[in-house]
Design a protein around this motif. Structure first.
Motif, short mmCIF file in Angstrom:
data_model
loop_
_atom_site.label_atom_id
_atom_site.label_comp_id
_atom_site.label_asym_id
_atom_site.label_seq_id
_atom_site.Cartn_x
_atom_site.Cartn_y
_atom_site.Cartn_z
N ILE A 92 -42.44 29.95 -4.25
CA ILE A 92 -43.35 28.91 -4.72
C ILE A 92 -43.42 28.97 -6.25
N HIS A 93 -43.03 27.89 -6.89
CA HIS A 93 -42.95 27.83 -8.34
C HIS A 93 -44.34 27.55 -8.93
N LEU A 94 -44.78 28.38 -9.86
CA LEU A 94 -46.14 28.32 -10.37
C LEU A 94 -46.26 27.61 -11.71
N GLY A 95 -45.13 27.24 -12.30
CA GLY A 95 -45.15 26.54 -13.57
C GLY A 95 -44.52 25.17 -13.44
N MET A 96 -44.29 24.55 -14.58
CA MET A 96 -43.57 23.28 -14.64
C MET A 96 -42.41 23.47 -15.60
N ASP A 97 -41.26 22.94 -15.23
CA ASP A 97 -40.06 23.10 -16.04
C ASP A 97 -39.79 21.86 -16.86
N VAL A 98 -39.32 22.09 -18.08
CA VAL A 98 -38.78 21.02 -18.92
C VAL A 98 -37.33 21.40 -19.21
N HIS A 179 -30.24 33.76 -17.39
CA HIS A 179 -29.11 33.20 -16.64
C HIS A 179 -29.49 31.90 -15.93
N TRP A 180 -30.12 30.99 -16.65
CA TRP A 180 -30.48 29.69 -16.11
C TRP A 180 -29.90 28.57 -16.98
N PRO A 181 -29.66 27.39 -16.40
CA PRO A 181 -29.45 26.22 -17.25
C PRO A 181 -30.64 26.12 -18.21
N SER A 182 -30.39 25.70 -19.44
CA SER A 182 -31.43 25.76 -20.45
C SER A 182 -32.65 24.90 -20.08
N HIS A 183 -33.79 25.54 -20.10
CA HIS A 183 -35.05 24.85 -19.84
C HIS A 183 -36.21 25.73 -20.26
N LEU A 184 -37.37 25.11 -20.36
CA LEU A 184 -38.61 25.81 -20.63
C LEU A 184 -39.43 25.90 -19.36
N HIS A 185 -39.88 27.09 -19.02
CA HIS A 185 -40.87 27.29 -17.95
C HIS A 185 -42.23 27.36 -18.63
N PHE A 186 -43.10 26.39 -18.33
CA PHE A 186 -44.43 26.32 -18.93
C PHE A 186 -45.47 26.53 -17.83
N GLN A 187 -46.40 27.45 -18.07
CA GLN A 187 -47.36 27.82 -17.03
C GLN A 187 -48.72 28.08 -17.65
N PRO A 200 -46.20 36.65 -13.06
CA PRO A 200 -45.41 36.00 -12.01
C PRO A 200 -45.34 34.48 -12.21
N GLY A 201 -44.12 33.96 -12.15
CA GLY A 201 -43.90 32.52 -12.23
C GLY A 201 -43.51 31.92 -10.90
N VAL A 202 -43.30 32.80 -9.93
CA VAL A 202 -42.94 32.41 -8.57
C VAL A 202 -43.65 33.37 -7.63
N CYS A 203 -44.23 32.86 -6.55
CA CYS A 203 -44.95 33.73 -5.62
C CYS A 203 -44.47 33.50 -4.19
N THR A 204 -44.94 34.33 -3.30
CA THR A 204 -44.61 34.20 -1.88
C THR A 204 -45.45 33.09 -1.24
N LEU A 205 -45.02 32.66 -0.08
CA LEU A 205 -45.80 31.67 0.67
C LEU A 205 -47.20 32.20 1.00
N SER A 206 -47.28 33.47 1.36
CA SER A 206 -48.57 34.03 1.75
C SER A 206 -49.53 34.15 0.57
N ARG A 208 -49.55 31.92 -1.91
CA ARG A 208 -49.54 30.61 -2.56
C ARG A 208 -50.92 30.17 -3.06
N ASP A 209 -51.90 30.19 -2.20
CA ASP A 209 -53.22 29.68 -2.57
C ASP A 209 -53.84 30.51 -3.70
N ARG A 210 -53.70 31.81 -3.61
CA ARG A 210 -54.29 32.69 -4.64
C ARG A 210 -53.67 32.43 -6.00
N TYR A 211 -52.35 32.32 -6.05
CA TYR A 211 -51.69 32.14 -7.35
C TYR A 211 -51.85 30.72 -7.89
N LEU A 212 -51.87 29.72 -7.02
CA LEU A 212 -52.10 28.37 -7.52
C LEU A 212 -53.52 28.21 -8.07
#
Length: 228
Positions: A92-98, A179-187, A200-206, A208-212
């Motif tokens: 689960i991705h916790l930021g927004m990518d540009v 090692h990603w295509p160039s982008h900004l992770h903004f959180q 953490p910028g990515v969390c588990t399904l379990s 999800r609610d806590r990190y969001l």
């Protein structure tokens, strides 16, 4: 009143990437299982992934790419950083990518100071990372910027003040950016705990609610019109 309420009512944030709010400048990208292209793509091959993002989806860099908050993403299968044999995989991705070309300047959306920074040098990780600390009324919160250039960390100091709209970093290229295509992770982070230079910028399904709850929608500050 809480941080989200303050962000909702705040009248204006500087653009984190120049032109990101201009209609027609960007495309929303989908990296969930709904995107059938991902089944045919070798995501472990960063060059091929980069060609897909910037060649096919963004038409040779004609557009910026945006999106990803709260997505259940399949692209994390490319890296053991998000999945081990003995642990629930993180997806689960916790930021927004540009998604923008390497070297693109990154600007502070709001006045603040450098909280911390680091080089998270693992395949699939953030690469060079800077975290800013901000205050609105009586609330303190943080913004994280991942996948930067290594040069962004040169001369960086915790406590360095920044004005809204001040350039302080640039988007990195692979492999230095994790090692990603160039982008900004903004959180956005409401409670950073003891983390420094990483969160953490990515969390588990379990989880999800806590990190969001800890990481509200970054578009509260990016202010990119949806559906364009």
């Amino acid at each position: 009143m809480n941080v989200v309420d303050l962000l909702v009512k705040y009248p204006y944030f500087a653009e984190v990437v120049a032109g990101i709010r201009r209609p027609g400048a960007y495309r929303w990208l989908d990296f969930t299982q709904q995107n059938a292209d991902l089944d045919r793509l070798d995501l472990a091959d960063t060059a091929a992934f980069d060609d897909y993002v910037f060649g096919k989806r963004l038409e040779g860099g004609k557009y910026l790419g945006v999106g990803g908050y709260a997505e259940h993403r399949t692209i994390y299968h490319r890296s053991a950083h998000f999945s081990t044999a003995n642990e629930e995989p993180r997806c689960i991705h916790l930021g927004m990518d540009v998604w923008a070309q390497a070297g693109t300047p990154v600007y502070a959306p709001l006045a603040g100071q450098v909280h911390s920074f680091g080089f998270n040098d693992r395949f699939g990780d953030y690469g060079p990372t800077i975290i800013l600390e901000h205050s609105l009324e009586s609330y303190t919160f943080y913004t994280l910027y991942g996948h930067l250039s290594l040069s962004s960390l040169e001369g960086m100091e915790a406590g360095r003040p920044l004005q809204a709209g001040e350039a302080f970093a640039t988007i990195g290229t692979y492999p230095e950016n994790g090692h990603w295509p160039s982008h900004l992770h903004f959180q956005i982070i409401t409670d950073i705990g003891t983390h420094r230079g990483d969160f953490p910028g990515v969390c588990t399904l379990s989880d999800r609610d806590r990190y969001l709850a800890l990481c509200p929608d970054p578009n509260l500050m990016l202010q990119i019109p949806s559906g364009t």
